[in-house]
Design a protein around this motif. Structure first.
Motif, short mmCIF file in Angstrom:
data_model
loop_
_atom_site.label_atom_id
_atom_site.label_comp_id
_atom_site.label_asym_id
_atom_site.label_seq_id
_atom_site.Cartn_x
_atom_site.Cartn_y
_atom_site.Cartn_z
N TYR A 57 -2.57 11.32 0.76
CA TYR A 57 -2.19 10.07 1.40
C TYR A 57 -3.04 8.90 0.93
O TYR A 57 -2.94 7.80 1.47
N GLY A 58 -3.90 9.12 -0.07
CA GLY A 58 -4.73 8.06 -0.62
C GLY A 58 -6.03 7.81 0.13
O GLY A 58 -6.68 6.80 -0.09
N TRP A 59 -6.38 8.70 1.00
CA TRP A 59 -7.58 8.57 1.81
C TRP A 59 -8.71 9.43 1.24
O TRP A 59 -8.49 10.35 0.48
N GLN A 60 -9.94 9.11 1.66
CA GLN A 60 -11.11 9.94 1.36
C GLN A 60 -11.50 10.66 2.64
O GLN A 60 -11.26 10.15 3.74
N LEU A 61 -12.10 11.82 2.51
CA LEU A 61 -12.61 12.55 3.67
C LEU A 61 -14.11 12.67 3.50
O LEU A 61 -14.59 13.13 2.46
N ARG A 62 -14.85 12.26 4.51
CA ARG A 62 -16.31 12.35 4.51
C ARG A 62 -16.77 13.17 5.71
O ARG A 62 -16.17 13.12 6.78
N LEU A 63 -17.84 13.90 5.52
CA LEU A 63 -18.40 14.73 6.59
C LEU A 63 -19.51 13.98 7.31
O LEU A 63 -20.41 13.43 6.67
N GLN A 64 -19.45 13.98 8.63
CA GLN A 64 -20.51 13.36 9.42
C GLN A 64 -21.30 14.46 10.13
O GLN A 64 -20.73 15.32 10.79
N ASN A 65 -22.60 14.41 9.96
CA ASN A 65 -23.52 15.36 10.59
C ASN A 65 -23.31 16.82 10.17
O ASN A 65 -23.32 17.71 11.01
#
Length: 88
Positions: A57-65
Motif C-alpha cells: 500500500y506504499g507504507w513503511q512499517l516501523r517497530l516501536q519498543n
C-alpha cells in the motif's frame, strides 16, 4: 490494533491493517510491541507479513519498543535490516 500475534491471528491482523491503509495516502505504520512473553518465530512471521502488506500500500512499517530478545531474534534470522525500530 491490539492483539497477541500467533500464527492463527496473522490473517486477521493482515485484513485489519489492509482495511486501515486502503485508500489513504502513504505514510508510516508504527507497530508498538508491548506485553509479556518471549517473541518467537510466529511473532517474526506476523511482523514480516504486516510489513509486506504495508509496502504493498506504499507504507513503511516501523517497530516501536522492540524487546532485546526480538532484536536478537531478528539478527539471528538475518532480518535486522528488514524490520527496523522507530527512531522518533
Amino acid at each position: 490494533m491490539r492483539t497477541r500475534a500467533g500464527r492463527t491471528e496473522i490473517p486477521a491482523l493482515c485484513t485489519e491493517l489492509a482495511d486501515l491503509l486502503r485508500g489513504r495516502a502513504p505514510g508510516v505504520v508504527i507497530c508498538e510491541l508491548t506485553g509479556p512473553g518471549r517473541p518467537g518465530v510466529a511473532t517474526v512471521e506476523a511482523l514480516l507479513r504486516l510489513r509486506l502488506l504495508a509496502h504493498r500500500y506504499g507504507w513503511q512499517l516501523r517497530l516501536q519498543n522492540p524487546t532485546p530478545e526480538l532484536v536478537a531474534l531478528l539478527g539471528l534470522l538475518g532480518l535486522a535490516g528488514v524490520l527496523t525500530p522507530d527512531e522518533s
